[in-house]
Write a protein that holds these residues in place. Sequence first.
Motif, PDB file in Angstrom:
ATOM      1  N   ILE A 196       0.837  -1.203   0.000  1.00 25.21           N
ATOM      2  CA  ILE A 196       0.000   0.000   0.000  1.00 25.21           C
ATOM      3  C   ILE A 196       0.870   1.250   0.000  1.00 25.21           C
ATOM      4  O   ILE A 196       0.397   2.351   0.184  1.00 25.21           O
ATOM      5  N   VAL A 197       2.174   1.053  -0.258  1.00 20.27           N
ATOM      6  CA  VAL A 197       3.097   2.181  -0.188  1.00 20.27           C
ATOM      7  C   VAL A 197       2.893   3.162  -1.337  1.00 20.27           C
ATOM      8  O   VAL A 197       3.369   4.285  -1.278  1.00 20.27           O
ATOM      9  N   LYS A 198       2.188   2.740  -2.392  1.00 17.57           N
ATOM     10  CA  LYS A 198       1.940   3.647  -3.508  1.00 17.57           C
ATOM     11  C   LYS A 198       0.748   4.557  -3.243  1.00 17.57           C
ATOM     12  O   LYS A 198       0.474   5.474  -3.994  1.00 17.57           O
ATOM     13  N   ASP A 199       0.010   4.270  -2.180  1.00 19.09           N
ATOM     14  CA  ASP A 199      -1.145   5.096  -1.850  1.00 19.09           C
ATOM     15  C   ASP A 199      -0.696   6.486  -1.432  1.00 19.09           C
ATOM     16  O   ASP A 199       0.423   6.690  -0.985  1.00 19.09           O
ATOM     17  N   SER A 200      -1.588   7.451  -1.526  1.00 21.22           N
ATOM     18  CA  SER A 200      -1.269   8.807  -1.087  1.00 21.22           C
ATOM     19  C   SER A 200      -1.188   8.843   0.432  1.00 21.22           C
ATOM     20  O   SER A 200      -1.661   7.944   1.118  1.00 21.22           O
ATOM     21  N   TYR A 201      -0.585   9.922   0.968  1.00 19.31           N
ATOM     22  CA  TYR A 201      -0.487  10.075   2.416  1.00 19.31           C
ATOM     23  C   TYR A 201      -1.869  10.016   3.074  1.00 19.31           C
ATOM     24  O   TYR A 201      -2.016   9.504   4.179  1.00 19.31           O
ATOM     25  N   GLY A 202      -2.870  10.559   2.389  1.00 17.82           N
ATOM     26  CA  GLY A 202      -4.211  10.605   2.955  1.00 17.82           C
ATOM     27  C   GLY A 202      -4.767   9.236   3.290  1.00 17.82           C
ATOM     28  O   GLY A 202      -5.520   9.075   4.261  1.00 17.82           O
ATOM     29  N   ILE A 203      -4.405   8.246   2.520  1.00 19.22           N
ATOM     30  CA  ILE A 203      -4.867   6.877   2.762  1.00 19.22           C
ATOM     31  C   ILE A 203      -4.391   6.388   4.128  1.00 19.22           C
ATOM     32  O   ILE A 203      -5.136   5.750   4.877  1.00 19.22           O
ATOM     33  N   PHE A 204      -3.139   6.723   4.462  1.00 15.33           N
ATOM     34  CA  PHE A 204      -2.564   6.276   5.728  1.00 15.33           C
ATOM     35  C   PHE A 204      -3.226   6.977   6.910  1.00 15.33           C
ATOM     36  O   PHE A 204      -3.423   6.383   7.963  1.00 15.33           O
ATOM     37  N   LEU A 205      -3.572   8.230   6.712  1.00 15.76           N
ATOM     38  CA  LEU A 205      -4.250   8.975   7.771  1.00 15.76           C
ATOM     39  C   LEU A 205      -5.640   8.396   8.019  1.00 15.76           C
ATOM     40  O   LEU A 205      -6.050   8.201   9.171  1.00 15.76           O
ATOM     41  N   LYS A 206      -6.363   8.091   6.948  1.00 12.49           N
ATOM     42  CA  LYS A 206      -7.717   7.531   7.086  1.00 12.49           C
ATOM     43  C   LYS A 206      -7.684   6.162   7.760  1.00 12.49           C
ATOM     44  O   LYS A 206      -8.537   5.850   8.592  1.00 12.49           O
ATOM     45  N   ARG A 207      -6.691   5.363   7.405  1.00  7.89           N
ATOM     46  CA  ARG A 207      -6.590   4.020   7.996  1.00  7.89           C
ATOM     47  C   ARG A 207      -6.314   4.111   9.498  1.00  7.89           C
ATOM     48  O   ARG A 207      -6.885   3.365  10.302  1.00  7.89           O
ATOM     49  N   TYR A 208      -5.446   5.032   9.865  1.00  5.22           N
ATOM     50  CA  TYR A 208      -5.127   5.219  11.284  1.00  5.22           C
ATOM     51  C   TYR A 208      -6.344   5.753  12.032  1.00  5.22           C
ATOM     52  O   TYR A 208      -6.659   5.300  13.142  1.00  5.22           O
ATOM     53  N   GLU A 209      -7.056   6.694  11.429  1.00  3.37           N
ATOM     54  CA  GLU A 209      -8.256   7.259  12.036  1.00  3.37           C
ATOM     55  C   GLU A 209      -9.285   6.167  12.307  1.00  3.37           C
ATOM     56  O   GLU A 209      -9.906   6.120  13.373  1.00  3.37           O
ATOM     57  N   LYS A 210      -9.445   5.267  11.355  1.00  2.00           N
ATOM     58  CA  LYS A 210     -10.400   4.156  11.514  1.00  2.00           C
ATOM     59  C   LYS A 210      -9.976   3.223  12.654  1.00  2.00           C
ATOM     60  O   LYS A 210     -10.812   2.755  13.438  1.00  2.00           O
ATOM     61  N   SER A 211      -8.663   2.989  12.779  1.00  2.00           N
ATOM     62  CA  SER A 211      -8.179   2.105  13.848  1.00  2.00           C
ATOM     63  C   SER A 211      -8.473   2.700  15.226  1.00  2.00           C
ATOM     64  O   SER A 211      -8.791   1.978  16.169  1.00  2.00           O
ATOM     65  N   LEU A 212      -8.383   4.031  15.333  1.00  2.00           N
ATOM     66  CA  LEU A 212      -8.686   4.694  16.604  1.00  2.00           C
ATOM     67  C   LEU A 212     -10.175   4.610  16.916  1.00  2.00           C
ATOM     68  O   LEU A 212     -10.573   4.363  18.054  1.00  2.00           O
ATOM     69  N   ALA A 213     -10.994   4.829  15.882  1.00  2.00           N
ATOM     70  CA  ALA A 213     -12.446   4.758  16.070  1.00  2.00           C
ATOM     71  C   ALA A 213     -12.867   3.344  16.477  1.00  2.00           C
ATOM     72  O   ALA A 213     -13.752   3.173  17.325  1.00  2.00           O
ATOM     73  N   ASP A 214     -12.234   2.332  15.885  1.00  2.00           N
ATOM     74  CA  ASP A 214     -12.550   0.931  16.214  1.00  2.00           C
ATOM     75  C   ASP A 214     -12.227   0.603  17.667  1.00  2.00           C
ATOM     76  O   ASP A 214     -12.816  -0.306  18.257  1.00  2.00           O
ATOM     77  N   LYS A 215     -11.275   1.349  18.246  1.00  2.00           N
ATOM     78  CA  LYS A 215     -10.917   1.136  19.652  1.00  2.00           C
ATOM     79  C   LYS A 215     -11.848   1.893  20.601  1.00  2.00           C
ATOM     80  O   LYS A 215     -11.710   1.784  21.818  1.00  2.00           O
ATOM     81  N   GLY A 216     -12.767   2.688  20.018  1.00  2.00           N
ATOM     82  CA  GLY A 216     -13.712   3.435  20.832  1.00  2.00           C
ATOM     83  C   GLY A 216     -13.146   4.715  21.426  1.00  2.00           C
ATOM     84  O   GLY A 216     -13.671   5.240  22.408  1.00  2.00           O
ATOM     85  N   ILE A 217     -12.084   5.222  20.834  1.00  2.00           N
ATOM     86  CA  ILE A 217     -11.465   6.455  21.342  1.00  2.00           C
ATOM     87  C   ILE A 217     -12.360   7.645  21.030  1.00  2.00           C
ATOM     88  O   ILE A 217     -12.973   7.731  19.964  1.00  2.00           O
ATOM     89  N   ASN A 218     -12.431   8.570  21.971  1.00  2.00           N
ATOM     90  CA  ASN A 218     -13.275   9.755  21.858  1.00  2.00           C
ATOM     91  C   ASN A 218     -13.005  10.504  20.551  1.00  2.00           C
ATOM     92  O   ASN A 218     -11.872  10.656  20.124  1.00  2.00           O
ATOM     93  N   LYS A 219     -14.088  11.005  19.936  1.00  2.01           N
ATOM     94  CA  LYS A 219     -13.982  11.679  18.641  1.00  2.01           C
ATOM     95  C   LYS A 219     -13.106  12.928  18.702  1.00  2.01           C
ATOM     96  O   LYS A 219     -12.342  13.206  17.766  1.00  2.01           O
ATOM     97  N   ASP A 220     -13.204  13.691  19.793  1.00  3.59           N
ATOM     98  CA  ASP A 220     -12.376  14.889  19.931  1.00  3.59           C
ATOM     99  C   ASP A 220     -10.892  14.537  19.990  1.00  3.59           C
ATOM    100  O   ASP A 220     -10.048  15.238  19.416  1.00  3.59           O
ATOM    101  N   VAL A 221     -10.575  13.441  20.688  1.00  6.39           N
ATOM    102  CA  VAL A 221      -9.186  12.978  20.769  1.00  6.39           C
ATOM    103  C   VAL A 221      -8.695  12.578  19.382  1.00  6.39           C
ATOM    104  O   VAL A 221      -7.578  12.922  18.971  1.00  6.39           O
ATOM    105  N   ILE A 222      -9.535  11.866  18.658  1.00  5.09           N
ATOM    106  CA  ILE A 222      -9.175  11.452  17.297  1.00  5.09           C
ATOM    107  C   ILE A 222      -8.914  12.669  16.415  1.00  5.09           C
ATOM    108  O   ILE A 222      -7.928  12.714  15.659  1.00  5.09           O
ATOM    109  N   ASN A 223      -9.782  13.651  16.502  1.00  9.59           N
ATOM    110  CA  ASN A 223      -9.633  14.855  15.666  1.00  9.59           C
ATOM    111  C   ASN A 223      -8.352  15.617  15.994  1.00  9.59           C
ATOM    112  O   ASN A 223      -7.704  16.165  15.100  1.00  9.59           O
ATOM    113  N   ASN A 224      -7.998  15.639  17.286  1.00 10.83           N
ATOM    114  CA  ASN A 224      -6.750  16.303  17.678  1.00 10.83           C
ATOM    115  C   ASN A 224      -5.536  15.598  17.082  1.00 10.83           C
ATOM    116  O   ASN A 224      -4.626  16.236  16.553  1.00 10.83           O
ATOM    117  N   ARG A 225      -5.547  14.276  17.168  1.00 15.06           N
ATOM    118  CA  ARG A 225      -4.434  13.509  16.597  1.00 15.06           C
ATOM    119  C   ARG A 225      -4.410  13.663  15.081  1.00 15.06           C
ATOM    120  O   ARG A 225      -3.352  13.839  14.472  1.00 15.06           O
TER     121      ARG A 225
END
Length: 329
Positions: free
Chosen positions: A4-33
């Motif tokens: 997946i290294v050919k993907d744009s940087y945005g792809i990596f950010l979205k994937r990480y954001e989803k992993s945080l949401a799956d852990k149930g982390i607060n939305k405000d915390v996710i947005n800050n990160r």
Amino acid sequence: MKDIVKDSYGIFLKRYEKSLADKGINKDVINNRKSTIKKFLDFLSSYPNNPKFENITRSDVELFITNADEKYSPATVARYFSFLKKFFLFYKKENVNTNNIFDDWSYDKFIEKRFTFLDDEQIENLYEQIKGKKLTLKSMRDEIIFLILAYTGCSIGEIRSLNVYKNNEISIDDENYIVIEESKIYFTGESGREIKLPFEVTNKINIYLNELINKKSYDYPNCLFLFPSIRDSKDKKLKRLSNNTFWKIFKDAINKSELIKDKSVSIRNIRHTFINRLVKEEIPLEIISDITGLDISSLKPYINSELFEFKKDTVLKNQHPFKNVFNKL
């Protein structure tokens, strides 16, 4: 390594954001990160040859953190460091970026390197290395960069964005600029300060500008980038000097210097040395704040904590505003 290294940087950010949401982390915390990581990825995208995600290294992160260190409070920079560390540890576990960016690297170690101060001989030697032995347009430009940094203690972002005006006959709407006829440099962003430059520095700027205009045929009706990119080609298009070039000018000089043994120091250490010396001279923090554009809370890391506590205790003991009351106890 996952394909997946050919993907744009945005792809990596979205994937990480989803992993945080799956852990149930607060939305405000996710947005800050997410906000911090997006700033970093946008910063990388500004590189002339921005690296693929799997090729991002500690140097890339350190450059971003250092730039943030010039603009924000220590607490904000520490938070940026923490968020990026969690982001890259996630992708290390995913086997995407395995450069071990944060292995054996903490914010305290970053701060320790940040507060490396230079002595007089090192500063003078660095100046000689930057000035060089051969007088060229580039050596004149680099010398002026050093002189302004050393005299004003300004940040890299401020000096890089400097424009220069002959006079103030027209309305000036820039954040950072020099008016030659006044021999003044203005930083009109959040700090809103102005500093009178020595005649010797203004004179060197004048000589450099005349040489720049004559050799490159730049139009200079009243305003010009103070530090344009000087190319050897016939391209007359004016481009502002890149952030990476600023760092390289000083890194090359540091590497050549026999007096600076710690090759990890950089352009930022001039500003830190400048501030440290003012604090040691016991210049009032309000004045240092006005000169450097830093708020007083950002100056505390430069203060000797033991000496500060001793002085604080002494003030309360000998100069307490209600000492007459307590003397009767």
